[in-house]
Design an enzyme around this catalytic site. Structure first.
Site, short mmCIF file in Angstrom:
data_model
loop_
_atom_site.label_atom_id
_atom_site.label_comp_id
_atom_site.label_asym_id
_atom_site.label_seq_id
_atom_site.Cartn_x
_atom_site.Cartn_y
_atom_site.Cartn_z
N CYS A 1 0.83 -1.20 0.00
CA CYS A 1 0.00 0.00 0.00
C CYS A 1 0.86 1.25 0.00
O CYS A 1 1.68 1.46 0.89
CB CYS A 1 -0.91 0.00 1.22
SG CYS A 1 -1.80 1.55 1.47
N CYS B 1 -13.98 -18.83 10.72
CA CYS B 1 -15.19 -19.41 11.30
C CYS B 1 -14.81 -20.04 12.64
O CYS B 1 -14.15 -21.08 12.68
CB CYS B 1 -15.77 -20.44 10.34
SG CYS B 1 -17.38 -21.07 10.83
#
Length: 347
Positions: free
Chosen positions: A17, A309
């Protein structure tokens, strides 16, 4: 851009970035200006959207104008290496995609030689377990990014600070470049995340918590403590209390289990191949307690694309208002900054 104007010289780096790369180089003494942009591709004057799609071959990069009487090109290479993960060919930290790969674009033969020498030295240092894959290519053309990307860290300090922390960049770099004595001290501090004996765990945990964390069990969906928890706070290991996830990264996956896009502390997460039930999955465990937490899948929301999860039974939730008294005060600022960014957020 005229490289020789005012006797300044130019270095071009891709370090993920460009908000972060620009911010890092702006702080260096002798650096006069840093410009965010795109290079290494085949399309003239690409837009951010075109580069993000991956179709132009460009990377997010910065051009660094520096005073050679105050900082040398070799010094700038040192700054670059200390702010990237040179072993990741598929992106940088939370940002995935070839547009976030690392690269050094040399402007002359001397820069090429110094870049290759510095890469070889880094490889020989043994600091990284994986091979250094940073590209070293001849500079061709540099296209300035849109104005809103320039000096983003200064124009949007709260958003940038939040993004930077959540990216995991600084945590990774601190771990890689910290002094060995400091690392030893940190390791000693981590002993606070202790694990009881099996008998002690049987007394401390509920039958479901023991089954999940110690026997790799799975709790029923939609019938567990945190699957629909919308309160702000963090989730820690129910066994060791090491911090694992944040409500800021929690989302409704529709599965009936707590789901997160990323860990709060990546260093506290261990991923292992799981071949049970005749399928290959990636199991997620805690580092210090070795608790079974759940699994991670590549079907999460963009831009990260991951879904952690996790079983509620492996977690303990600490509301944001209790972070200080519970010993997790360092995370309070995350929620203060989020309330400024998204004052109406339900979290």
């Amino acid at each position: 851009m005229n490289e020789q104007s005012n006797n300044l010289e130019t270095a071009t780096f891709a370090g993920g970035c460009f908000w972060c790369t620009e911010s890092d180089f702006e702080k260096v003494d002798g650096v006069v200006e840093v410009i965010s942009g795109y290079t290494g591709g085949h399309k003239e004057n690409p837009t951010y959207e075109e580069v993000s799609s991956g179709g132009t071959g460009h990377v997010e990069a910065v051009q660094v104008l520096y005073d050679p009487t105050k900082i040398t090109y070799k010094d700038s290479l040192g700054v670059f290496w200390r702010h990237v993960n040179p072993t990741d060919a598929a992106g940088q930290f939370v940002d995935r995609g070839l547009q976030y790969r690392t690269a050094i674009f040399y402007h002359n033969d001397d820069q090429k030689r110094l870049a290759e020498e510095s890469r070889d030295e880094l490889t020989k240092s043994g600091r990284f377990e994986k091979p250094v894959v940073t590209e070293i290519d001849r500079f061709s053309a540099f296209y300035r990014a849109e104005d809103y990307h320039q000096d983003y860290y200064a124009k949007n300090p709260i958003r940038y600070k939040y993004y930077r922390f959540r990216s995991g960049r600084d945590q990774f770099l601190e771990n890689v470049w910290s002094d060995p004595m400091e690392a030893t001290a940190q390791h000693s501090e981590d002993k606070r995340y202790s694990k009881l004996s099996h008998e002690g765990l049987r007394q401390k945990l509920t039958p479901m918590q023991y089954k999940v964390t110690q026997k790799n069990g799975t709790e029923p969906p939609f019938n567990n403590e945190y699957w629909d928890n919308k309160k702000a706070g963090i989730y820690v290991d129910v066994v060791s209390a090491e911090p694992l996830f944040s409500s800021l990264d929690k989302f409704d996956s529709g599965t009936g289990w707590p789901s997160f896009t990323r860990p709060l502390e990546p260093d506290n997460i261990v991923e292992k191949e799981d071949r049970n039930f005749f399928v290959v999955r990636t199991e997620v465990r805690s580092k210090h307690a070795d608790s079974h937490l759940g699994h991670v899948f590549p079907d999460g929301p963009k831009p990260i694309g991951l879904r952690y999860c996790i079983n509620s039974a492996s977690l303990r939730f600490i509301p944001k208002e209790d972070l200080e008294k519970e010993g997790y005060g360092q995370y309070s600022g995350l929620f203060e900054e989020w309330s400024l960014i998204c004052p109406d957020d339900t979290k």
